[in-house]
Design a protein around this motif. Structure first.
Motif, PDB file in Angstrom:
ATOM      1  N   GLY A  55       1.394  -1.801  -0.386  1.00 12.96           N
ATOM      2  CA  GLY A  55       0.162   0.262   0.119  1.00 12.96           C
ATOM      3  C   GLY A  55       1.025   1.312   0.351  1.00 12.96           C
ATOM      4  O   GLY A  55       0.119   2.763   0.108  1.00 12.96           O
ATOM      5  N   THR A  66      -0.380   4.638  -1.075  1.00 13.36           N
ATOM      6  CA  THR A  66      -2.051   5.019  -1.727  1.00 13.36           C
ATOM      7  C   THR A  66      -1.950   6.805  -1.428  1.00 13.36           C
ATOM      8  O   THR A  66      -2.958   7.251  -2.281  1.00 13.36           O
ATOM      9  N   SER A  67      -1.764   7.443  -0.055  1.00 13.69           N
ATOM     10  CA  SER A  67      -2.389   8.255   0.363  1.00 13.69           C
ATOM     11  C   SER A  67      -2.092   9.293  -1.017  1.00 13.69           C
ATOM     12  O   SER A  67      -1.973  10.095  -1.612  1.00 13.69           O
ATOM     13  N   ILE A  76      -2.052   8.683  -3.986  1.00 11.09           N
ATOM     14  CA  ILE A  76      -2.727   8.436  -5.392  1.00 11.09           C
ATOM     15  C   ILE A  76      -3.741   9.515  -4.832  1.00 11.09           C
ATOM     16  O   ILE A  76      -4.186  10.082  -5.895  1.00 11.09           O
ATOM     17  N   ASN A 104       1.903   4.700  -6.919  1.00 12.06           N
ATOM     18  CA  ASN A 104       1.563   3.198  -6.692  1.00 12.06           C
ATOM     19  C   ASN A 104       0.377   2.074  -7.897  1.00 12.06           C
ATOM     20  O   ASN A 104      -0.528   2.555  -7.685  1.00 12.06           O
ATOM     21  N   VAL A 110      -2.431  -0.650  -6.978  1.00  8.44           N
ATOM     22  CA  VAL A 110      -3.677   0.132  -6.083  1.00  8.44           C
ATOM     23  C   VAL A 110      -4.441   0.587  -6.981  1.00  8.44           C
ATOM     24  O   VAL A 110      -5.365   0.966  -7.252  1.00  8.44           O
ATOM     25  N   LEU A 158      -8.412   0.697  -7.851  1.00  7.78           N
ATOM     26  CA  LEU A 158      -9.066   1.571  -7.398  1.00  7.78           C
ATOM     27  C   LEU A 158     -10.741   0.923  -7.864  1.00  7.78           C
ATOM     28  O   LEU A 158     -11.827   1.237  -6.846  1.00  7.78           O
TER      29      LEU A 158
END
Length: 131
Positions: free
Chosen positions: A47, A50-51, A53, A69, A72, A76
């Motif tokens: 992960g 992810t933030s 993203i 990433n 991920v 989504l």
């Protein structure tokens, strides 16, 4: 149905508010949460990124979001569709156990993330490392 809607709307609103507050704090101060796995072990978890993203998507920076990433990012839309479908079934019928197909998708996603976490730490290929 209205009781189910209220039951679903409250945690959804709380999660969205926390996400928006985190985005606002990040945009104003540059503060970002760190990955405890990377901090302790020096390894990228599946992960990691992810933030970033979501920060990039909020600014409509699609390529940068993908670079943060890629796995991920690609998962989504599937996760969003599944969540919306699950919420619809819950609102409509009151119970929404996962179907066999949803279980297969979920376990496949978990397997892909585990494999991705292993590969991104063994070979350290540039596009797999969070940007």
């Amino acid at each position: 149905m209205t009781d189910r809607f209220k039951k679903l709307a409250k945690p959804t609103a709380i999660i969205l508010a926390i996400g928006f507050a985190y985005l606002l704090i990040h945009e104003l101060t540059g503060f970002s949460l760190f990955c405890p796995i990377y901090k302790v072990f020096g390894l990228y978890c599946p992960g990691c990124g992810t933030s970033r993203i979501f920060f990039h998507l909020a600014r409509f920076e699609i390529l940068e979001a993908f670079k943060s990433n890629c796995v991920v990012f690609c998962m989504l839309p599937i996760a969003l569709i599944m969540a919306l479908y699950h919420a619809y079934r819950y609102l409509r019928y009151g119970s929404a156990p996962l179907s066999k197909a949803e279980h297969i998708i979920l376990y496949t996603a978990i397997a892909i993330l585990i494999l991705f976490g292993i590969v991104r730490n063994i070979w350290r290929i540039d596009f797999l490392v969070p940007s």
